[in-house]
Design a protein around this motif. Structure first.
Motif, PDB file in Angstrom:
ATOM      1  N   ALA A 155     -31.314   3.536 -12.855  1.00 53.94           N
ATOM      2  CA  ALA A 155     -31.016   2.673 -11.713  1.00 53.94           C
ATOM      3  C   ALA A 155     -32.176   1.731 -11.469  1.00 53.94           C
ATOM      4  CB  ALA A 155     -30.760   3.518 -10.468  1.00 53.94           C
ATOM      5  N   GLU A 156     -31.848   0.569 -10.938  1.00 59.82           N
ATOM      6  CA  GLU A 156     -32.865  -0.372 -10.476  1.00 59.82           C
ATOM      7  C   GLU A 156     -32.960  -0.213  -8.968  1.00 59.82           C
ATOM      8  OE1 GLU A 156     -31.691  -4.248 -11.804  1.00 59.82           O
ATOM      9  OE2 GLU A 156     -32.257  -3.812 -13.879  1.00 59.82           O
ATOM     10  N   LEU A 157     -34.169  -0.056  -8.485  1.00 58.63           N
ATOM     11  CA  LEU A 157     -34.430   0.124  -7.057  1.00 58.63           C
ATOM     12  C   LEU A 157     -35.256  -1.050  -6.560  1.00 58.63           C
ATOM     13  CD1 LEU A 157     -35.531   3.859  -7.345  1.00 58.63           C
ATOM     14  CD2 LEU A 157     -33.240   2.997  -6.833  1.00 58.63           C
ATOM     15  N   GLU A 158     -35.004  -1.488  -5.342  1.00 56.94           N
ATOM     16  CA  GLU A 158     -35.817  -2.573  -4.779  1.00 56.94           C
ATOM     17  C   GLU A 158     -36.044  -2.378  -3.298  1.00 56.94           C
ATOM     18  OE1 GLU A 158     -32.700  -6.154  -4.467  1.00 56.94           O
ATOM     19  OE2 GLU A 158     -33.446  -5.795  -6.479  1.00 56.94           O
ATOM     20  N   GLY A 159     -37.035  -3.095  -2.785  1.00 55.56           N
ATOM     21  CA  GLY A 159     -37.394  -2.989  -1.378  1.00 55.56           C
ATOM     22  C   GLY A 159     -38.167  -1.724  -1.057  1.00 55.56           C
ATOM     23  N   LEU A 160     -38.764  -1.112  -2.080  1.00 55.27           N
ATOM     24  CA  LEU A 160     -39.476   0.151  -1.879  1.00 55.27           C
ATOM     25  C   LEU A 160     -40.853  -0.078  -1.268  1.00 55.27           C
ATOM     26  CD1 LEU A 160     -38.702   1.859  -5.313  1.00 55.27           C
ATOM     27  CD2 LEU A 160     -37.575   2.263  -3.120  1.00 55.27           C
ATOM     28  N   ASP A 161     -41.246   0.838  -0.390  1.00 53.38           N
ATOM     29  CA  ASP A 161     -42.600   0.835   0.142  1.00 53.38           C
ATOM     30  C   ASP A 161     -43.471   1.614  -0.822  1.00 53.38           C
ATOM     31  OD1 ASP A 161     -42.114  -0.616   2.472  1.00 53.38           O
ATOM     32  OD2 ASP A 161     -41.445   1.175   3.543  1.00 53.38           O
ATOM     33  N   ALA A 162     -44.528   0.998  -1.298  1.00 54.79           N
ATOM     34  CA  ALA A 162     -45.397   1.652  -2.273  1.00 54.79           C
ATOM     35  C   ALA A 162     -46.823   1.717  -1.756  1.00 54.79           C
ATOM     36  CB  ALA A 162     -45.365   0.893  -3.593  1.00 54.79           C
ATOM     37  N   VAL A 163     -47.510   2.759  -2.144  1.00 55.75           N
ATOM     38  CA  VAL A 163     -48.931   2.911  -1.886  1.00 55.75           C
ATOM     39  C   VAL A 163     -49.607   2.967  -3.239  1.00 55.75           C
ATOM     40  CG1 VAL A 163     -50.703   4.397  -0.901  1.00 55.75           C
ATOM     41  CG2 VAL A 163     -48.499   4.154   0.271  1.00 55.75           C
ATOM     42  N   ASN A 164     -50.501   2.020  -3.493  1.00 55.36           N
ATOM     43  CA  ASN A 164     -51.168   1.928  -4.799  1.00 55.36           C
ATOM     44  C   ASN A 164     -50.175   1.843  -5.950  1.00 55.36           C
ATOM     45  OD1 ASN A 164     -53.752   2.035  -3.606  1.00 55.36           O
ATOM     46  ND2 ASN A 164     -53.628   4.266  -3.538  1.00 55.36           N
ATOM     47  N   GLY A 165     -49.069   1.120  -5.738  1.00 54.54           N
ATOM     48  CA  GLY A 165     -48.088   0.902  -6.800  1.00 54.54           C
ATOM     49  C   GLY A 165     -47.153   2.059  -7.062  1.00 54.54           C
ATOM     50  N   GLY A 176     -42.206  -4.490  -5.272  1.00 54.87           N
ATOM     51  CA  GLY A 176     -41.145  -3.839  -4.517  1.00 54.87           C
ATOM     52  C   GLY A 176     -40.003  -3.301  -5.354  1.00 54.87           C
ATOM     53  N   ARG A 177     -40.108  -3.407  -6.687  1.00 58.28           N
ATOM     54  CA  ARG A 177     -39.022  -2.987  -7.573  1.00 58.28           C
ATOM     55  C   ARG A 177     -39.468  -1.858  -8.495  1.00 58.28           C
ATOM     56  NH1 ARG A 177     -35.636  -8.155  -9.311  1.00 58.28           N
ATOM     57  NH2 ARG A 177     -34.064  -6.553  -9.316  1.00 58.28           N
ATOM     58  N   ALA A 178     -38.498  -1.017  -8.864  1.00 58.03           N
ATOM     59  CA  ALA A 178     -38.787   0.090  -9.768  1.00 58.03           C
ATOM     60  C   ALA A 178     -37.534   0.421 -10.569  1.00 58.03           C
ATOM     61  CB  ALA A 178     -39.239   1.314  -8.990  1.00 58.03           C
ATOM     62  N   ARG A 179     -37.720   1.172 -11.631  1.00 57.31           N
ATOM     63  CA  ARG A 179     -36.614   1.678 -12.447  1.00 57.31           C
ATOM     64  C   ARG A 179     -36.683   3.197 -12.415  1.00 57.31           C
ATOM     65  NH1 ARG A 179     -33.078  -0.102 -16.466  1.00 57.31           N
ATOM     66  NH2 ARG A 179     -32.656   1.416 -18.115  1.00 57.31           N
ATOM     67  N   TRP A 180     -35.556   3.824 -12.162  1.00 54.86           N
ATOM     68  CA  TRP A 180     -35.456   5.281 -12.099  1.00 54.86           C
ATOM     69  C   TRP A 180     -34.480   5.744 -13.176  1.00 54.86           C
ATOM     70  CZ3 TRP A 180     -36.878   9.860 -10.155  1.00 54.86           C
ATOM     71  CH2 TRP A 180     -35.992  10.912 -10.333  1.00 54.86           C
TER      72      TRP A 180
END
Length: 150
Positions: A61-71, A106-110
């Motif tokens: 899945a592609e995820l977006e709008g995530l809050d990240a700390v240090n990436g 703000g984007r990631a792949r899971w």
């Protein structure tokens, strides 16, 4: 006095939330997998999974709008499956585990899934994967585990 500024404050908060983006996700690949555990290779797009020892299935899945700390962003993985009884008599119908993903802009792949490793896992029914964050569910993917030939 606060009441006079409340509409402006609400507009500011709403604009900030929109600029940041609400976390969301979408499934981009799913089905039967081959290859090494760490690198998913989809060989068949399907949500019907034959009950066969050694068979891997999953999704990305592609995820977006995530809050990240240090990436890095924290997520949860919740899996529900048919009731399975282990040889020692203990029963399980799923798991919940914390997960992390690398986030860029703000984007990631899971990617996640399961491999049928034991004979006692070969029970027909629905496998439901839910990936979420503190705000709620981001992605849901279901698979139907079926006896071969059905």
């Amino acid at each position: 006095m606060i009441a006079r500024f409340a509409p402006h404050l609400l507009a500011f908060v709403s604009a900030s939330a929109l600029a940041q983006g609400s976390p969301s996700g979408r499934v981009v690949e799913y089905g039967i997998l081959s290859g090494a555990e760490g690198k998913p290779e989809f060989v068949q797009k399907t949500s019907r999974i034959p009950l066969r020892k050694g068979l891997r299935f999953g999704f990305c899945a592609e995820l977006e709008g995530l809050d990240a700390v240090n990436g890095v962003a924290g997520l949860s993985e919740q899996v529900r499956h048919p009731l399975l009884t282990q040889p020692n008599g203990s029963e399980t119908n799923g798991w919940n585990v914390p997960r992390t993903v690398q986030v860029v802009n703000g984007r990631a792949r899971w990617c996640g899934g399961h491999t049928f490793r034991e004979e006692w896992e070969l029970v027909p029914g629905t496998w439901r994967f839910v990936i979420g964050d503190s705000a709620g569910d981001l992605v849901v993917q279901e698979f139907k585990a079926v006896r071969e030939g059905k």
